[in-house]
Design a protein around this motif. Structure first.
Motif, mmCIF file in Angstrom:
data_model
loop_
_atom_site.group_PDB
_atom_site.id
_atom_site.type_symbol
_atom_site.label_atom_id
_atom_site.label_comp_id
_atom_site.label_asym_id
_atom_site.label_seq_id
_atom_site.Cartn_x
_atom_site.Cartn_y
_atom_site.Cartn_z
ATOM 1 N N THR A 1 0.833 -1.245 -0.069
ATOM 2 C CA THR A 1 0.064 0.096 -0.008
ATOM 3 C C THR A 1 0.996 1.187 -0.053
ATOM 4 O O THR A 1 0.365 2.154 -0.674
ATOM 5 C CB THR A 1 -1.081 -0.132 1.178
ATOM 6 O OG1 THR A 1 -1.715 -1.188 1.218
ATOM 7 C CG2 THR A 1 -2.002 1.208 1.176
ATOM 8 N N PHE B 1 -8.104 1.306 -4.793
ATOM 9 C CA PHE B 1 -8.811 1.287 -3.604
ATOM 10 C C PHE B 1 -10.347 1.690 -3.563
ATOM 11 O O PHE B 1 -10.829 2.719 -3.000
ATOM 12 C CB PHE B 1 -7.780 1.941 -2.437
ATOM 13 C CG PHE B 1 -6.645 1.611 -2.357
ATOM 14 C CD1 PHE B 1 -6.107 0.408 -1.821
ATOM 15 C CD2 PHE B 1 -5.759 2.410 -2.787
ATOM 16 C CE1 PHE B 1 -4.601 0.149 -1.779
ATOM 17 C CE2 PHE B 1 -4.290 2.192 -2.746
ATOM 18 C CZ PHE B 1 -3.660 1.121 -2.209
ATOM 19 N N ASP C 1 -13.037 1.011 -2.232
ATOM 20 C CA ASP C 1 -13.798 1.090 -1.099
ATOM 21 C C ASP C 1 -13.297 2.131 -0.177
ATOM 22 O O ASP C 1 -14.047 2.225 0.816
ATOM 23 C CB ASP C 1 -14.024 -0.216 -0.385
ATOM 24 C CG ASP C 1 -14.520 -1.419 -1.382
ATOM 25 O OD1 ASP C 1 -15.480 -1.009 -2.125
ATOM 26 O OD2 ASP C 1 -14.129 -2.553 -1.054
ATOM 27 N N HIS C 2 -12.111 2.656 -0.518
ATOM 28 C CA HIS C 2 -11.816 3.761 0.587
ATOM 29 C C HIS C 2 -12.362 4.999 0.437
ATOM 30 O O HIS C 2 -12.677 5.235 -0.670
ATOM 31 C CB HIS C 2 -10.095 3.796 0.474
ATOM 32 C CG HIS C 2 -9.328 2.460 0.596
ATOM 33 N ND1 HIS C 2 -8.059 2.532 0.850
ATOM 34 C CD2 HIS C 2 -9.707 1.263 1.019
ATOM 35 C CE1 HIS C 2 -7.498 1.306 1.527
ATOM 36 N NE2 HIS C 2 -8.621 0.568 1.214
ATOM 37 N N ALA D 1 -15.836 5.364 5.405
ATOM 38 C CA ALA D 1 -15.137 4.040 5.139
ATOM 39 C C ALA D 1 -13.939 4.079 6.224
ATOM 40 O O ALA D 1 -13.808 5.072 6.933
ATOM 41 C CB ALA D 1 -14.328 4.233 3.701
ATOM 42 N N ASP E 1 -11.001 3.337 5.921
ATOM 43 C CA ASP E 1 -9.664 3.640 5.484
ATOM 44 C C ASP E 1 -10.061 5.048 4.703
ATOM 45 O O ASP E 1 -10.979 5.049 3.936
ATOM 46 C CB ASP E 1 -9.208 2.734 4.420
ATOM 47 C CG ASP E 1 -8.799 1.272 5.148
ATOM 48 O OD1 ASP E 1 -7.755 1.422 5.899
ATOM 49 O OD2 ASP E 1 -9.486 0.435 4.983
ATOM 50 N N LEU E 2 -9.360 6.187 5.046
ATOM 51 C CA LEU E 2 -9.658 7.419 4.435
ATOM 52 C C LEU E 2 -8.193 7.900 3.989
ATOM 53 O O LEU E 2 -7.249 8.181 4.845
ATOM 54 C CB LEU E 2 -10.137 8.361 5.488
ATOM 55 C CG LEU E 2 -10.394 9.720 5.055
ATOM 56 C CD1 LEU E 2 -11.443 9.618 4.199
ATOM 57 C CD2 LEU E 2 -10.746 10.721 6.330
ATOM 58 N N TRP E 3 -8.071 8.405 2.756
ATOM 59 C CA TRP E 3 -6.927 8.885 2.129
ATOM 60 C C TRP E 3 -7.399 10.586 2.354
ATOM 61 O O TRP E 3 -8.178 10.996 2.027
ATOM 62 C CB TRP E 3 -6.648 8.446 0.607
ATOM 63 C CG TRP E 3 -6.360 7.264 0.478
ATOM 64 C CD1 TRP E 3 -7.517 5.943 0.594
ATOM 65 C CD2 TRP E 3 -5.039 6.543 0.310
ATOM 66 N NE1 TRP E 3 -6.530 4.968 0.387
ATOM 67 C CE2 TRP E 3 -5.314 5.100 0.294
ATOM 68 C CE3 TRP E 3 -3.832 7.307 0.329
ATOM 69 C CZ2 TRP E 3 -4.207 4.176 -0.078
ATOM 70 C CZ3 TRP E 3 -2.827 6.129 0.024
ATOM 71 C CH2 TRP E 3 -2.983 4.829 0.011
ATOM 72 N N LYS F 1 -2.670 8.237 4.745
ATOM 73 C CA LYS F 1 -3.790 7.090 4.940
ATOM 74 C C LYS F 1 -4.096 7.024 6.351
ATOM 75 O O LYS F 1 -3.135 6.418 7.032
ATOM 76 C CB LYS F 1 -3.916 5.638 4.203
ATOM 77 C CG LYS F 1 -5.005 4.919 4.001
ATOM 78 C CD LYS F 1 -4.986 3.590 3.409
ATOM 79 C CE LYS F 1 -4.014 2.516 4.317
ATOM 80 N NZ LYS F 1 -4.784 1.924 5.276
ATOM 81 N N THR G 1 -6.791 4.823 9.165
ATOM 82 C CA THR G 1 -7.263 3.574 9.528
ATOM 83 C C THR G 1 -8.090 3.902 10.606
ATOM 84 O O THR G 1 -7.350 4.082 11.685
ATOM 85 C CB THR G 1 -6.592 2.278 9.519
ATOM 86 O OG1 THR G 1 -5.976 2.224 8.246
ATOM 87 C CG2 THR G 1 -7.670 1.152 9.637
#
Length: 256
Positions: free
Chosen positions: A4, A57, A59-60, A74, A76-78, A102, A104
């Motif tokens: 990742t 990604f 689903d992020h 979500a 996971d967030l960018w 990123k 989590t």
């Protein structure tokens, strides 16, 4: 390097190429409601980064400075700052940056801080250290204020909002420099400077640099020592060591 994080580095390199196509060129400058500038490069970089994250990604979530939050629920967030230092970018100054982190469940687990005009990519992953273009980084280890080099970011804002704190910062350390962008944090993580004090930051300004500093051995918090989560308009201290951080905290916390 995790897969990742490797993807994040590739995304940062792609973002840098987009930025450099605009740098010192036709910028298409607009001003937002808070009078901060935004260029067509900011928008183009963020659009490309969103496309690349979405492809890898799907689903992020994504939170970018220019286009806001998408799939914010979500785990996971960018978080994207497409051009950190737009005023530097629009005046041809090469120390603008690109920031990507990123999170989590609210905690940053990887970060990339890039300086496209310098071909530098700083990367960090929680518990795995920090690197510049693949070379391991360590902060300076400075503990004594008298020997410290301090960067003061957004000095005019600090001077207006907290003049007593500003005066004390101007007496701190052996050397002081002023800046506005993310590059002082890269210098801190690399061991070239010892501390950075900053002001009026948003999550896209601080999450990536905070993890980079921490994984290089440093400490970064708010001015009262608070953990950085998703605060807005936050003031921060970053330092090479807990001892040096504590010395700066005595200045900032006393005036808050």
């Amino acid at each position: 390097m995790t897969a990742t994080l490797a993807d994040a580095v590739l995304i940062a390199e792609a973002a840098g190429k987009v930025a450099m196509r605009h740098f010192r060129g036709d910028l298409g400058i607009d001003f937002k409601a808070d009078d901060s500038p935004v260029t067509q490069a900011d928008r183009a970089v963020e659009a490309e980064v969103r496309r690349l994250i979405g492809a890898r990604f799907p689903d992020h979530g994504i939170y970018g400075e220019e286009q806001g939050i998408e799939r914010g629920e979500a785990d996971d967030l960018w978080i994207i700052d497409p051009i950190d230092g737009t005023r530097s970018f629009m005046t041809g100054h090469p120390l603008f940056g690109f920031l990507l982190a990123k999170l989590t469940q609210g905690s940053a687990d990887l970060a990339v801080v890039a300086a496209p005009a310098l071909a530098e990519v700083y990367a960090a992953a929680r518990g795995q250290g920090a690197a510049l273009n693949g070379k391991t980084l360590l902060s300076s280890g400075c503990t004594a204020p008298d020997n410290a080099t301090l960067y003061i970011n957004e000095g005019e804002k600090i001077w207006r909002a907290a003049p007593d704190i500003f005066a004390d910062l101007m007496a701190f350390g052996r050397t002081r420099r002023f800046a506005y962008d993310c590059y002082p944090y890269a210098l801190l993580a690399s061991g070239h400077v010892d501390a950075v004090v900053d002001f009026d930051l948003q999550p896209y300004d601080y999450h990536a640099v905070a993890l980079l500093v921490e994984e290089a051995g440093g400490v970064m918090t708010g001015w009262r020592g608070e953990r950085l989560e998703m605060q807005t308009n936050v003031a921060t201290i970053a330092a090479a060591t807990p001892d040096l951080h504590a010395e700066l905290l005595r200045i900032t916390a006393s005036g808050c």
